[in-house]
Scaffold this active site. Structure first.
Site, PDB file in Angstrom:
ATOM      1  N   LYS A 239       0.834  -1.209   0.000  1.00  0.00           N
ATOM      2  CA  LYS A 239       0.000   0.000   0.000  1.00  0.00           C
ATOM      3  C   LYS A 239       0.864   1.253   0.000  1.00  0.00           C
ATOM      4  O   LYS A 239       0.535   2.270  -0.594  1.00  0.00           O
ATOM      5  CB  LYS A 239      -0.931   0.010   1.221  1.00  0.00           C
ATOM      6  CG  LYS A 239      -1.995  -1.062   1.147  1.00  0.00           C
ATOM      7  CD  LYS A 239      -3.378  -0.478   1.341  1.00  0.00           C
ATOM      8  CE  LYS A 239      -4.453  -1.185   0.582  1.00  0.00           C
ATOM      9  NZ  LYS A 239      -4.835  -2.484   0.920  1.00  0.00           N
TER      10      LYS A 239
ATOM     11  N   LYS B 205      -3.818 -11.544  -6.832  1.00  0.00           N
ATOM     12  CA  LYS B 205      -5.060 -11.627  -6.061  1.00  0.00           C
ATOM     13  C   LYS B 205      -6.102 -10.658  -6.625  1.00  0.00           C
ATOM     14  O   LYS B 205      -5.748  -9.553  -7.051  1.00  0.00           O
ATOM     15  CB  LYS B 205      -4.707 -11.220  -4.619  1.00  0.00           C
ATOM     16  CG  LYS B 205      -5.822 -11.330  -3.634  1.00  0.00           C
ATOM     17  CD  LYS B 205      -5.430 -10.692  -2.300  1.00  0.00           C
ATOM     18  CE  LYS B 205      -5.405  -9.185  -2.393  1.00  0.00           C
ATOM     19  NZ  LYS B 205      -5.441  -8.468  -1.132  1.00  0.00           N
TER      20      LYS B 205
ATOM     21  N   LYS C 185      -9.622  -4.888  -4.653  1.00  0.00           N
ATOM     22  CA  LYS C 185     -10.377  -3.650  -4.869  1.00  0.00           C
ATOM     23  C   LYS C 185      -9.488  -2.530  -5.389  1.00  0.00           C
ATOM     24  O   LYS C 185      -9.952  -1.614  -6.035  1.00  0.00           O
ATOM     25  CB  LYS C 185     -10.987  -3.182  -3.542  1.00  0.00           C
ATOM     26  CG  LYS C 185     -12.072  -4.079  -3.027  1.00  0.00           C
ATOM     27  CD  LYS C 185     -12.718  -3.534  -1.781  1.00  0.00           C
ATOM     28  CE  LYS C 185     -11.924  -3.858  -0.535  1.00  0.00           C
ATOM     29  NZ  LYS C 185     -12.731  -3.844   0.693  1.00  0.00           N
TER      30      LYS C 185
HETATM   31  P1  TYM Z   1     -10.625  -6.126   3.343  1.00  0.00           P
HETATM   32  O1  TYM Z   1     -11.696  -5.117   3.511  1.00  0.00           O
HETATM   33  O2  TYM Z   1      -9.530  -5.836   2.389  1.00  0.00           O
HETATM   34  O3  TYM Z   1     -11.254  -7.512   2.895  1.00  0.00           O
HETATM   35  C1  TYM Z   1     -12.327  -8.135   3.582  1.00  0.00           C
HETATM   36  C2  TYM Z   1     -12.139  -9.639   3.593  1.00  0.00           C
HETATM   37  O4  TYM Z   1     -12.076 -10.136   2.250  1.00  0.00           O
HETATM   38  C3  TYM Z   1     -10.947 -11.001   2.119  1.00  0.00           C
HETATM   39  N1  TYM Z   1     -10.426 -10.914   0.738  1.00  0.00           N
HETATM   40  C4  TYM Z   1     -10.276 -11.991  -0.074  1.00  0.00           C
HETATM   41  N2  TYM Z   1     -10.531 -13.300   0.104  1.00  0.00           N
HETATM   42  C5  TYM Z   1     -10.286 -14.140  -0.941  1.00  0.00           C
HETATM   43  N3  TYM Z   1      -9.808 -13.720  -2.142  1.00  0.00           N
HETATM   44  C6  TYM Z   1      -9.537 -12.416  -2.372  1.00  0.00           C
HETATM   45  N4  TYM Z   1      -9.082 -12.015  -3.563  1.00  0.00           N
HETATM   46  C7  TYM Z   1      -9.776 -11.473  -1.307  1.00  0.00           C
HETATM   47  N5  TYM Z   1      -9.628 -10.115  -1.195  1.00  0.00           N
HETATM   48  C8  TYM Z   1     -10.035  -9.801   0.064  1.00  0.00           C
HETATM   49  C9  TYM Z   1      -9.933 -10.441   3.119  1.00  0.00           C
HETATM   50  O5  TYM Z   1      -8.969 -11.398   3.468  1.00  0.00           O
HETATM   51  C10 TYM Z   1     -10.831 -10.056   4.278  1.00  0.00           C
HETATM   52  O6  TYM Z   1     -11.066 -11.166   5.123  1.00  0.00           O
HETATM   53  N6  TYM Z   1      -7.716  -5.532   7.355  1.00  0.00           N
HETATM   54  C11 TYM Z   1      -8.950  -6.103   6.905  1.00  0.00           C
HETATM   55  C12 TYM Z   1     -10.175  -5.573   7.611  1.00  0.00           C
HETATM   56  C13 TYM Z   1     -10.148  -5.729   9.107  1.00  0.00           C
HETATM   57  C14 TYM Z   1     -10.347  -6.945   9.805  1.00  0.00           C
HETATM   58  C15 TYM Z   1     -10.291  -6.582  11.181  1.00  0.00           C
HETATM   59  C16 TYM Z   1     -10.563  -8.256   9.403  1.00  0.00           C
HETATM   60  C17 TYM Z   1      -9.973  -4.737  10.021  1.00  0.00           C
HETATM   61  N7  TYM Z   1     -10.064  -5.244  11.279  1.00  0.00           N
HETATM   62  C18 TYM Z   1     -10.433  -7.557  12.176  1.00  0.00           C
HETATM   63  C19 TYM Z   1     -10.705  -9.231  10.395  1.00  0.00           C
HETATM   64  C20 TYM Z   1     -10.651  -8.872  11.766  1.00  0.00           C
HETATM   65  C21 TYM Z   1      -9.125  -5.770   5.422  1.00  0.00           C
HETATM   66  O7  TYM Z   1      -8.555  -4.848   4.930  1.00  0.00           O
HETATM   67  O8  TYM Z   1     -10.028  -6.528   4.776  1.00  0.00           O
END
Ligand code: TYM
Length: 324
Positions: free
Chosen positions: A110, A191, A194
């Site tokens: 990032k 991967k 977004k």
């Molecule tokens: P975020 O918002 O990027 O993504 C949300 C969830 O989607 C999963 N994910 C994927 N899974 C499979 N294939 C993909 N291509 C893919 N892209 C995204 C992510 O692994 C995630 O589970 N840091 C976290 C948000 C967060 C969080 C937390 C998660 C903040 N606090 C506490 C769990 C517990 C994030 O940016 O997710």
């Protein structure tokens, strides 16, 4: 057993988010105490629009409800409305090494992508650890890209417990056997993300977009339809998506398409996705007109979340010598 997970409200939900995380949330809400958080404070560590942020957060909540999250079965709330998240993040920051944060892959990516070395981006995993530890979480359903952050969360919890006495439960990640890393449609070695919208199939995409994106998805050399992510990353990704939406084992789908070409697999996948994704779009549309209902769910969620968060913080303050 308590389950906690979160998702950023920035950008649109793609099928990676759904298959990697949200689909698991739906299963957990049926059997475990489940807490799901819209992490708006994480969302502001990369460029965003303050003017439309509240609207986006409400929309995002409506979208999770459209996916099947049920406020009768789980707690849904907005991170910034429960102040204990930022309080605990500060306290955990006092026991976290800068080197541990600088090693995080997501930070490195990032930082490069946004040409920003803001402290918020570096400290991001501490806030994530606070989210999880506040709720004395047992299980965290996430995709593969978040595993490193979860490892750091465990390290911080163990360090805190060792230094101040047992305070936090040590959480474990939960990854689906299939779908923990959905790959980009136009570049199946990367991967689906977004931050690269052109690689994504969004959960609320219209049939014409589903068709366009799946039919133009990158495939592999050769002709056979077999699951082999190393040799055939494109076809394996499509088979994974097929299997998870059809709720059928990959082996069965391979058999179904034996002797058939890539185009046939793609056409059939388009049909399946058009059918399976239609209810998401319909429910989303309904919910977008019901702002006060969504607000009420969030208010309720916030109240329930705060009770748990405050109880943990009382203990944390005592253990750290900040209260008598
Ligand atoms: P975020 O918002 O990027 O993504 C949300 C969830 O989607 C999963 N994910 C994927 N899974 C499979 N294939 C993909 N291509 C893919 N892209 C995204 C992510 O692994 C995630 O589970 N840091 C976290 C948000 C967060 C969080 C937390 C998660 C903040 N606090 C506490 C769990 C517990 C994030 O940016 O997710």
């Amino acid at each position: 057993m308590r389950v906690f997970s979160g998702v950023r409200p920035t950008d649109k939900l793609h099928i990676g988010n759904y298959l990697g995380a949200i689909k698991q949330w739906l299963e957990f809400q049926e059997k475990s105490e489940s807490v799901f958080c819209i992490v708006d404070l994480h969302g502001i560590t990369t460029p965003y629009s303050p003017k439309s942020y509240q609207k986006e957060i409400l929309e995002k909540t409506a979208e999770y409800l459209a996916c099947g999250l049920d406020p009768e079965k789980c707690i849904i709330f907005i991170q910034s409305r429960v102040k204990e998240h930022t309080e605990l993040a500060w306290l955990l920051g006092t026991i976290c090494q800068v080197g541990e944060l600088q090693r995080m892959t997501q930070y490195k990516e990032k930082r490069q992508q946004h040409k920003s070395a803001a402290a918020g981006l570096l400290n991001y995993p501490i806030l994530m650890a606070a989210d999880i530890l506040l709720y004395q979480t047992d299980i965290v359903p996430i995709g593969k890209d978040q595993v490193q952050h979860l490892e750091l969360t465990k390290t911080l919890a163990k360090k805190f417990n060792a230094r101040f006495g047992k305070t936090f439960k040590i959480p474990e990640p939960f990854l689906p056997k299939l779908g923990a890393k959905i790959m980009a449609l136009n570049d199946p070695k990367k991967k689906m993300s977004k931050s690269m919208p052109e690689t994504c199939l969004f959960l609320f995409d219209e049939p014409k977009d589903i068709k366009k994106k799946i039919m133009s998805a990158v495939t592999d050399t050769g002709k056979t339809i077999e699951y082999d992510p190393k040799r055939k990353p494109g076809i394996s990704n499509l088979l994974t998506i097929y299997s998870l939406f059809a709720d059928e084992p990959i082996k069965k789908i391979e058999k179904q398409f034996q002797g058939k070409g890539y185009a046939e697999l793609k056409k059939s996948l388009v049909k399946l996705l058009e059918k399976e994704m239609e209810p998401f779009r319909r429910k989303r549309k309904e919910l977008l007109n019901r702002n006060s209902y969504v607000e009420e769910i969030l208010n309720q969620g916030e109240r329930k979340a705060r009770v748990i968060a405050q109880s943990t913080m009382n203990d944390v303050y005592k253990k750290m010598g900040l209260t008598g």
